[in-house]
Design a protein around this motif. Structure first.
Motif, PDB file in Angstrom:
ATOM      1  N   ALA A  66       0.933  -1.150  -0.069  1.00  0.00           N
ATOM      2  CA  ALA A  66       0.154  -0.130  -0.039  1.00  0.00           C
ATOM      3  C   ALA A  66       1.079   1.299   0.049  1.00  0.00           C
ATOM      4  N   THR A  67       2.014   1.252   0.665  1.00  0.00           N
ATOM      5  CA  THR A  67       3.037   2.593   0.696  1.00  0.00           C
ATOM      6  C   THR A  67       4.007   2.422  -0.339  1.00  0.00           C
ATOM      7  N   ALA A  68       4.418   1.592  -0.654  1.00  0.00           N
ATOM      8  CA  ALA A  68       5.629   1.680  -2.033  1.00  0.00           C
ATOM      9  C   ALA A  68       5.771   0.389  -2.624  1.00  0.00           C
ATOM     10  N   PRO A  69       6.044   0.607  -4.058  1.00  0.00           N
ATOM     11  CA  PRO A  69       6.189  -0.770  -4.843  1.00  0.00           C
ATOM     12  C   PRO A  69       7.307  -1.556  -4.517  1.00  0.00           C
ATOM     13  N   ALA A  70       8.548  -0.930  -3.763  1.00  0.00           N
ATOM     14  CA  ALA A  70       9.611  -1.461  -3.215  1.00  0.00           C
ATOM     15  C   ALA A  70       9.874  -0.907  -2.048  1.00  0.00           C
ATOM     16  N   ALA A  71      10.570  -1.827  -1.167  1.00  0.00           N
ATOM     17  CA  ALA A  71      11.061  -1.062   0.071  1.00  0.00           C
ATOM     18  C   ALA A  71      12.366  -1.955   0.350  1.00  0.00           C
ATOM     19  N   PRO A  72      13.197  -0.862   1.017  1.00  0.00           N
ATOM     20  CA  PRO A  72      14.683  -1.688   1.319  1.00  0.00           C
ATOM     21  C   PRO A  72      14.349  -2.440   2.476  1.00  0.00           C
ATOM     22  N   VAL A  73      15.025  -3.554   2.391  1.00  0.00           N
ATOM     23  CA  VAL A  73      15.018  -4.447   3.573  1.00  0.00           C
ATOM     24  C   VAL A  73      16.418  -5.135   3.784  1.00  0.00           C
ATOM     25  N   GLU A  74      16.760  -5.506   5.091  1.00  0.00           N
ATOM     26  CA  GLU A  74      18.015  -6.032   5.254  1.00  0.00           C
ATOM     27  C   GLU A  74      17.891  -7.364   5.535  1.00  0.00           C
ATOM     28  N   ILE A  75      18.835  -8.158   4.772  1.00  0.00           N
ATOM     29  CA  ILE A  75      18.806  -9.712   4.966  1.00  0.00           C
ATOM     30  C   ILE A  75      20.290 -10.161   4.977  1.00  0.00           C
ATOM     31  N   THR A 120       6.839  -5.725  -4.036  1.00  0.00           N
ATOM     32  CA  THR A 120       5.451  -6.214  -3.283  1.00  0.00           C
ATOM     33  C   THR A 120       4.280  -6.521  -4.457  1.00  0.00           C
ATOM     34  N   ARG A 121       4.457  -5.856  -5.518  1.00  0.00           N
ATOM     35  CA  ARG A 121       3.101  -5.755  -6.444  1.00  0.00           C
ATOM     36  C   ARG A 121       3.312  -6.500  -7.599  1.00  0.00           C
ATOM     37  N   TYR A 122       2.528  -7.582  -7.929  1.00  0.00           N
ATOM     38  CA  TYR A 122       2.523  -8.459  -8.804  1.00  0.00           C
ATOM     39  C   TYR A 122       3.189  -7.780 -10.215  1.00  0.00           C
ATOM     40  N   ASP A 123       2.623  -6.713 -10.833  1.00  0.00           N
ATOM     41  CA  ASP A 123       3.134  -6.271 -12.098  1.00  0.00           C
ATOM     42  C   ASP A 123       4.447  -6.002 -12.029  1.00  0.00           C
ATOM     43  N   ASP A 124       4.859  -5.448 -10.844  1.00  0.00           N
ATOM     44  CA  ASP A 124       6.391  -4.941 -10.743  1.00  0.00           C
ATOM     45  C   ASP A 124       7.293  -6.228 -10.790  1.00  0.00           C
ATOM     46  N   ILE A 135      10.223  -7.141 -13.233  1.00  0.00           N
ATOM     47  CA  ILE A 135      11.703  -7.253 -13.151  1.00  0.00           C
ATOM     48  C   ILE A 135      12.167  -8.811 -13.507  1.00  0.00           C
ATOM     49  N   LEU A 136      11.208  -9.694 -13.187  1.00  0.00           N
ATOM     50  CA  LEU A 136      11.757 -11.027 -13.583  1.00  0.00           C
ATOM     51  C   LEU A 136      12.064 -11.219 -14.975  1.00  0.00           C
TER      52      LEU A 136
END
Length: 133
Positions: free
Chosen positions: A27-36, A45-49, A53-54
């Protein structure tokens, strides 16, 4: 956005129920930085995005093959990075192109509806045993 502090998604709450967190991210952003494992990565998080990318031949997920270019710009906490040999960190999930297709082809028959249904009971039994241990 590259300087935004990555979120740590690997929490007890997220592992137990990731859907509320993913819904907020969507809901807030199509991509979010995460740490792993000490690296900044992106949760898309959005299917079309994700599909876009794939399908992009310039997008790579093979961090081992592209480590000289990727690691310097992605490492945020070196003390949390994996200490395993590069080749032991390789799997189907982090391979690109022909290598990914080759490995996926070896497994595709294991994930058919009938096969998954047949193995459902033993999978549940084994996974409950693992989580209890």
């Amino acid at each position: 956005m590259p300087n935004e502090r990555p979120r740590n998604l690997v929490t007890t709450d997220f592992v137990a129920d990731p859907y509320p967190v993913l819904e907020r991210l969507r809901a807030t952003a199509p991509a979010a930085p995460v740490e792993i494992n000490g690296f900044r990565m992106w949760a898309v998080t959005r299917y079309d995005d994700v599909r876009r990318i794939l399908a992009d031949p310039d997008a790579h997920k093979d961090i081992v093959r592209h480590r000289r270019r990727v690691v310097p710009q992605s490492i945020v906490r070196p003390e949390h990075s994996a200490k395993l040999a590069h080749e032991s960190r390789r799997s189907l999930l982090d391979r690109d192109g022909a290598d990914h297709r080759r490995l996926r082809g070896m497994l595709v028959g294991e994930f058919t509806g009938p096969r998954l249904q047949r193995d459902r009971k033993s999978t549940r039994l084994n996974s409950s045993h693992i989580t209890i241990s």
